[in-house]
Motif scaffolding. Structure first.
Motif, short mmCIF file in Angstrom:
data_model
loop_
_atom_site.label_atom_id
_atom_site.label_comp_id
_atom_site.label_asym_id
_atom_site.label_seq_id
_atom_site.Cartn_x
_atom_site.Cartn_y
_atom_site.Cartn_z
N SER A 139 0.80 -1.22 0.00
CA SER A 139 0.00 0.00 0.00
C SER A 139 0.83 1.27 0.00
O SER A 139 0.38 2.32 -0.45
CB SER A 139 -0.95 0.01 1.21
N ILE A 140 2.08 1.21 0.50
CA ILE A 140 2.89 2.43 0.58
C ILE A 140 3.55 2.78 -0.76
O ILE A 140 4.08 3.87 -0.91
CB ILE A 140 3.98 2.32 1.68
N ASN A 147 4.89 9.61 7.79
CA ASN A 147 3.98 9.25 6.71
C ASN A 147 3.93 10.39 5.70
O ASN A 147 3.13 11.32 5.80
CB ASN A 147 2.58 8.98 7.28
N THR A 148 4.83 10.32 4.72
CA THR A 148 4.92 11.38 3.72
C THR A 148 4.10 11.02 2.49
O THR A 148 4.19 9.90 1.97
CB THR A 148 6.38 11.61 3.30
N PHE A 149 3.29 11.96 2.05
CA PHE A 149 2.44 11.73 0.87
C PHE A 149 3.24 12.04 -0.40
O PHE A 149 3.83 13.10 -0.52
CB PHE A 149 1.20 12.61 0.93
N SER A 150 3.25 11.10 -1.33
CA SER A 150 3.94 11.29 -2.60
C SER A 150 2.95 11.84 -3.63
O SER A 150 1.86 11.31 -3.80
CB SER A 150 4.53 9.98 -3.09
N ILE A 151 3.37 12.91 -4.30
CA ILE A 151 2.50 13.52 -5.31
C ILE A 151 2.29 12.58 -6.48
O ILE A 151 1.19 12.52 -7.06
CB ILE A 151 3.11 14.85 -5.79
N ASN A 169 3.41 9.03 -6.62
CA ASN A 169 3.34 7.59 -6.36
C ASN A 169 2.00 7.23 -5.71
O ASN A 169 1.94 6.76 -4.58
CB ASN A 169 4.51 7.17 -5.47
N ASN A 170 0.92 7.43 -6.44
CA ASN A 170 -0.40 7.11 -5.92
C ASN A 170 -1.37 6.91 -7.09
O ASN A 170 -1.09 7.27 -8.24
CB ASN A 170 -0.90 8.22 -4.99
N TYR A 176 -4.14 8.36 -7.77
CA TYR A 176 -4.74 9.58 -8.34
C TYR A 176 -3.87 10.13 -9.47
O TYR A 176 -4.38 10.52 -10.53
CB TYR A 176 -4.94 10.61 -7.24
#
Length: 372
Positions: free
Chosen positions: A183-184, A242-246, A248-249, A251
C-alpha cells in the motif's frame, strides 16, 4: 561463487557454534519462531521468519535462517525470474540477528513453542542435519517454498502432522493478502498485480507470509493445548514519517492515463499502445520462461495485449480494414477480461487503463470501419 566455495564459507561462519549444535539439549532448552516486520525494500516487503534454539546450559543461542541467497550466483536475475534460484539455510548467533534487525528498524516478535523435550531434540537434530548437508539448498518459490514455509515444514515434521496451517475456512485469496503489504508504494503494487496471474486469485490455502504465520500461531493448538506458550515483542520499530507522494499514488496514475484521452494526440496514442503491447510481450515471455506458477497463464495479457503492436503497424501503414479488425479484437479481449476480474481485488487498479483502452479502441474501430 561455486556451491563448494559457498559450503566452505558457510561452514566457517557456523564453525564456532557448530560444535555446540551437535549434542543433547538440556531440560531448559527453548525453541521459538521469530517474526521480523516489514520494510520498504523489495526483498523486505513481506517480513521474515527465523527459528531460534536457545539453551543457556549448553551455551546455545542460534537462529536458523532459511532466507539466504547468493547474489554472486551466475545469471542471478535470470534464475530468479525463471524460478530455479537456490536459497539456503544458515545460522546466526541470536544477538547478531537481533542487532541487525534493530539497526534496520524492523520489529521483532518471538513466539515460544510448547514442545516436549523429545520434540525439541528432534527438531534440533533435524535442523543441524539439514544445515550440514545438501538439504540446506532449496528452490525458492514465492508462495510454496520460502523462509516461512520452510520453518513451518520443519516444525510440523516433529509434530507429526500439519498442525501449523491456514485457518479453515480460508476466506482471502493470496492477492488479497499481498496487496495491503504494497500500500505504501502504488507503482510496486500495480506491477505486482500486473505480473501475477490466476494462482494468486485462489484461496490462500498455504500459510506463506511471516506476519500471517505469527497470527495463525496465536490460535494454533495441539492435543487441546496452545502450541505457543508465550508471545512477546522483542523490539517494536519506530514509526516512520507518513509522507504523501505527489506522483506515487493511484490519483496521479489515473490522471496520467486518462490524460491520453484528453490530449487527443496521435503520438500519445502510439506511445500508450506501445507500452501496453510491450507489457503484453513481457508477460507472454515470462509466462513461458518461468517456473513460477504465480506468473503462468496470466489473463492480464487480455488487457496488455501483444497484438496492439501489430495494430500500431497497420495504423502506421493506414490499413483501415486491419486497424478496425484489430481494434474490435482487442475490445472483445477487454470484454472477456472484465468478466474475469469484475470481482477481483485489482479491478480498481486497472480501471483507468480499461477506460482509456476501451474508448480509444472504440474510436479507431468506428472511424476505420468499412464504408459501403
Amino acid at each position: 561463487m561455486s556451491r563448494l566455495k559457498l559450503l566452505i564459507v558457510l561452514f566457517l561462519i557456523t564453525f564456532f557454534n557448530g560444535f555446540a549444535q551437535n549434542g543433547i539439549l538440556s531440560d531448559e532448552a527453548k525453541v521459538s519462531i521469530l517474526t521480523i516486520g516489514t520494510a520498504s525494500e523489495s526483498h523486505t516487503l513481506y517480513g521474515h521468519t527465523g527459528l531460534r534454539v536457545q539453551d543457556q546450559q549448553r551455551g546455545i543461542d542460534v537462529v536458523y535462517n532459511f532466507g539466504y541467497f547468493d547474489f554472486d550466483t551466475p545469471f542471478f536475475l535470470a534464475k530468479f525470474v525463471k524460478g530455479d534460484l537456490q536459497y539456503f539455510v544458515a545460522t546466526n548467533q541470536y544477538p547478531d540477528f537481533e542487532y541487525n534487525y534493530r539497526q534496520e528498524n524492523r520489529s521483532i516478535f518471538e513466539q515460544t513453542l510448547n514442545l516436549t523435550k523429545t520434540q525439541k531434540q528432534q527438531l534440533f537434530d533435524r535442523l543441524n542435519q539439514t544445515l550440514f548437508s545438501e538439504e540446506r539448498f532449496y528452490t525458492y518459490k514465492f508462495i510454496d517454498r520460502n523462509c516461512t514455509t520452510m520453518v513451518i515444514d520443519k516444525v510440523n515434521e516433529v509434530l507429526g502432522s500439519k498442525v501449523i496451517a491456514s485457518k479453515k475456512p480460508v476466506e482471502k485469496t493470496y492477492r488479497e493478502i499481498l496487496n495491503p503489504y504494497l500500500s505504501i508504494n502504488f507503482f510496486q503494487k500495480l506491477g505486482v498485480n500486473i505480473i501475477f496471474g490466476p494462482k494468486t486469485d485462489k484461496k490462500a490455502e498455504v500459510l506463506f507470509l511471516p506476519l500471517e504465520l505469527m497470527e495463525a500461531l496465536k490460535s494454533t493448538k495441539i492435543d487441546g493445548q496452545p502450541l505457543v506458550s508465550e508471545t512477546k515483542t522483542v523490539f517494536e520499530a519506530k514509526p516512520l514519517e507518513n509522507t504523501f507522494s505527489i506522483w506515487n499514488n493511484i490519483y496521479f496514475f489515473s490522471a496520467l492515463v486518462l490524460l491520453v484521452l484528453v490530449l487527443k494526440k496521435k503520438g500519445i496514442y502510439i506511445a500508450y499502445f506501445s507500452i501496453m503491447g510491450l507489457l503484453g510481450v513481457f508477460l507472454s515471455g515470462v509466462g513461458f520462461y518461468s517456473f513460477h506458477e504465480e506468473v503462468a497463464w496470466n489473463y492480464n495479457i487480455l488487457l496488455f495485449n501483444p497484438t496492439l503492436l501489430i495494430f500500431l503497424y497497420f495504423l502506421k501503414t493506414k490499413n483501415r480494414k486491419w486497424i478496425s479488425n484489430l481494434a474490435l479484437f482487442n475490445l472483445l479481449c477487454i470484454v472477456v477480461y472484465m468478466v474475469i476480474i469484475i470481482n477481483k481485488a485489482q479491478l480498481l487498479l486497472f480501471l483507468p487503463m480499461l477506460i482509456t483502452s476501451t474508448v480509444l479502441l472504440s474510436k479507431f474501430a468506428i472511424n476505420n470501419r468499412k464504408v459501403r
